[in-house]
Design a protein around this motif. Structure first.
Motif, short mmCIF file in Angstrom:
data_model
loop_
_atom_site.label_atom_id
_atom_site.label_comp_id
_atom_site.label_asym_id
_atom_site.label_seq_id
_atom_site.Cartn_x
_atom_site.Cartn_y
_atom_site.Cartn_z
N ALA A 138 14.34 -61.40 4.45
CA ALA A 138 15.00 -60.12 4.20
C ALA A 138 15.03 -59.34 5.50
CB ALA A 138 14.26 -59.33 3.12
N VAL A 139 16.11 -58.59 5.70
CA VAL A 139 16.29 -57.85 6.94
C VAL A 139 16.61 -56.39 6.63
CG1 VAL A 139 18.75 -58.47 7.14
CG2 VAL A 139 17.45 -57.90 9.20
N CYS A 140 16.13 -55.51 7.48
CA CYS A 140 16.48 -54.09 7.47
C CYS A 140 16.14 -53.44 6.12
CB CYS A 140 17.96 -53.95 7.82
SG CYS A 140 18.53 -52.30 8.19
N HIS A 141 17.13 -52.88 5.44
CA HIS A 141 16.93 -52.25 4.14
C HIS A 141 16.85 -53.26 3.00
CE1 HIS A 141 18.17 -48.76 6.48
NE2 HIS A 141 17.74 -47.98 5.52
N GLY A 142 17.08 -54.55 3.29
CA GLY A 142 16.94 -55.58 2.26
C GLY A 142 15.54 -55.61 1.68
N ILE A 143 14.59 -55.12 2.44
CA ILE A 143 13.20 -55.08 1.99
C ILE A 143 13.05 -54.13 0.79
CG2 ILE A 143 10.88 -54.31 2.69
CD1 ILE A 143 13.19 -56.13 5.09
N GLN A 144 13.99 -53.18 0.62
CA GLN A 144 13.95 -52.29 -0.55
C GLN A 144 14.03 -53.08 -1.85
OE1 GLN A 144 17.26 -49.66 0.64
NE2 GLN A 144 15.77 -47.98 0.56
N ILE A 145 14.72 -54.19 -1.84
CA ILE A 145 14.79 -55.02 -3.04
C ILE A 145 13.44 -55.67 -3.30
CG2 ILE A 145 15.88 -57.05 -4.08
CD1 ILE A 145 18.46 -56.28 -2.57
N LEU A 146 12.76 -56.09 -2.24
CA LEU A 146 11.43 -56.70 -2.40
C LEU A 146 10.42 -55.69 -2.92
CD1 LEU A 146 11.23 -58.78 0.92
CD2 LEU A 146 11.99 -59.53 -1.35
N THR A 147 10.48 -54.44 -2.41
CA THR A 147 9.52 -53.43 -2.89
C THR A 147 9.80 -53.09 -4.34
OG1 THR A 147 10.84 -51.59 -2.00
CG2 THR A 147 9.08 -52.47 -0.59
N ALA A 148 11.08 -53.01 -4.72
CA ALA A 148 11.43 -52.71 -6.11
C ALA A 148 10.99 -53.82 -7.06
CB ALA A 148 12.94 -52.48 -6.24
N ALA A 149 10.97 -55.06 -6.55
CA ALA A 149 10.55 -56.20 -7.36
C ALA A 149 9.03 -56.36 -7.38
CB ALA A 149 11.19 -57.48 -6.83
N ASP A 150 8.32 -55.51 -6.63
CA ASP A 150 6.86 -55.54 -6.57
C ASP A 150 6.34 -56.90 -6.11
OD1 ASP A 150 4.28 -54.51 -6.77
OD2 ASP A 150 4.09 -55.06 -8.88
N VAL A 151 6.93 -57.40 -5.00
CA VAL A 151 6.51 -58.71 -4.49
C VAL A 151 5.95 -58.64 -3.07
CG1 VAL A 151 8.09 -59.97 -6.00
CG2 VAL A 151 8.83 -59.36 -3.68
N VAL A 152 5.68 -57.42 -2.57
CA VAL A 152 5.14 -57.30 -1.20
C VAL A 152 3.66 -56.97 -1.18
CG1 VAL A 152 7.40 -56.64 -0.29
CG2 VAL A 152 5.75 -54.86 -0.88
N ARG A 153 3.07 -56.76 -2.32
CA ARG A 153 1.65 -56.39 -2.39
C ARG A 153 0.79 -57.41 -1.65
NH1 ARG A 153 0.26 -52.57 -5.29
NH2 ARG A 153 2.11 -52.69 -6.60
N PRO A 187 21.26 -52.73 -0.53
CA PRO A 187 20.01 -52.88 -1.27
C PRO A 187 19.60 -51.69 -2.11
CG PRO A 187 19.77 -53.80 0.91
CD PRO A 187 21.10 -53.08 0.89
N GLU A 188 20.00 -50.47 -1.69
CA GLU A 188 19.59 -49.29 -2.48
C GLU A 188 20.19 -49.32 -3.88
OE1 GLU A 188 20.85 -46.01 -0.03
OE2 GLU A 188 22.83 -45.91 -0.97
N TYR A 189 21.35 -49.95 -4.06
CA TYR A 189 21.89 -50.05 -5.41
C TYR A 189 21.65 -51.41 -6.05
CZ TYR A 189 26.26 -52.65 -4.39
OH TYR A 189 27.18 -53.61 -4.05
N LEU A 190 21.56 -52.46 -5.24
CA LEU A 190 21.30 -53.79 -5.80
C LEU A 190 19.96 -53.85 -6.51
CD1 LEU A 190 22.60 -56.14 -2.96
CD2 LEU A 190 23.73 -55.57 -5.13
N ARG A 191 18.99 -53.08 -6.02
CA ARG A 191 17.65 -53.10 -6.63
C ARG A 191 17.62 -52.45 -8.01
NH1 ARG A 191 14.40 -48.66 -2.95
NH2 ARG A 191 16.04 -47.10 -2.97
N LEU A 192 18.72 -51.83 -8.41
CA LEU A 192 18.81 -51.22 -9.74
C LEU A 192 19.23 -52.21 -10.82
CD1 LEU A 192 20.55 -47.86 -8.72
CD2 LEU A 192 18.10 -48.33 -8.99
N TYR A 193 19.63 -53.41 -10.42
CA TYR A 193 20.03 -54.45 -11.38
C TYR A 193 18.80 -55.23 -11.82
CZ TYR A 193 25.02 -53.93 -10.29
OH TYR A 193 26.29 -53.46 -10.15
N PRO A 194 18.45 -55.20 -13.10
CA PRO A 194 17.29 -55.96 -13.58
C PRO A 194 17.39 -57.46 -13.26
CG PRO A 194 18.03 -54.45 -15.29
CD PRO A 194 19.04 -54.39 -14.18
#
Length: 192
Positions: A116-131, A91-98
């Motif tokens: 989403a599990v574990c560090h997969g949540i990093q993709i959700l935070t990068a997408a700004d969908v956890v607010r 997820p730390e690098y997948l979240r860099l793909y627009p």
């Protein structure tokens, strides 16, 4: 009723967090497409095994090769009923793909189930969908959840947190509750 699920994973995703959810969705009869940006159907990703031993954080060892069964560039998120995101280091690098961010936003904005599990949540935070959402993650991701406007719920690794159609868990020990909660949201019934 069979659901069509998009599954985001990538190199050095956690082994169990890739293999187990993928196989469980197939087991209950859902169609699941495992994809990774920059790779195509038939390519493999390298997984990593994360374990909780005596150190202050997880240890990491090389896992299995996992074969992707769809091509990321060819999928259309509107064709899917739900999204699953593996954890680990991917997820730390997948979240860099627009394109990944755009796909995740589609699922969130369309109120489709997301697991989403574990560090997969990093993709959700990068997408700004956890607010405004209550969720969990691997504890080291907790500050990101808070900074992204989510409410980080610290739970044992064997637990899961559900908020609406979002299901999260801190790590692979939570698979039984995480996957069950996701299946409940999907409306999947397992007859015993």
């Amino acid at each position: 009723m069979q659901k069509k699920i998009l599954f985001l994973t990538g190199d050095y995703a956690e082994d169990y967090e890739t293999m187990v959810p993928f196989q469980m969705m197939l087991m209950v009869g859902h169609e699941i497409h495992a994809v990774c940006p920059g790779k195509k159907e038939g390519d493999t990703i390298a997984t990593a095994i994360h374990d909780f031993e005596s150190e202050q954080t997880y240890s990491e060892k090389r896992g299995h090769n996992f074969r992707l069964n769809a091509t990321f560039d060819k999928v259309n998120p509107t064709d899917y009923d739900a999204l699953m995101i593996a954890g680990g280091r991917a997820p730390e690098y997948l979240r860099l793909y627009p394109e990944v961010i755009k796909a995740v936003k589609h699922f969130a904005e369309s109120d489709k189930p997301i697991a989403a599990v574990c560090h997969g949540i990093q993709i959700l935070t990068a997408a700004d969908v956890v607010r405004g959402k209550k969720l969990t993650a691997y504890p080291a991701v907790g500050p990101e959840v808070t900074l992204a406007g989510g409410e980080f719920i610290e739970v044992e690794p064997t637990e899961a947190v559900t908020d609406g159609k979002l299901v999260t868990s801190p790590a692979w020990p939570g698979h039984p509750k995480w996957v069950k909660s996701f299946l409940d949201i999907l409306g999947t019934k397992i007859e015993l």
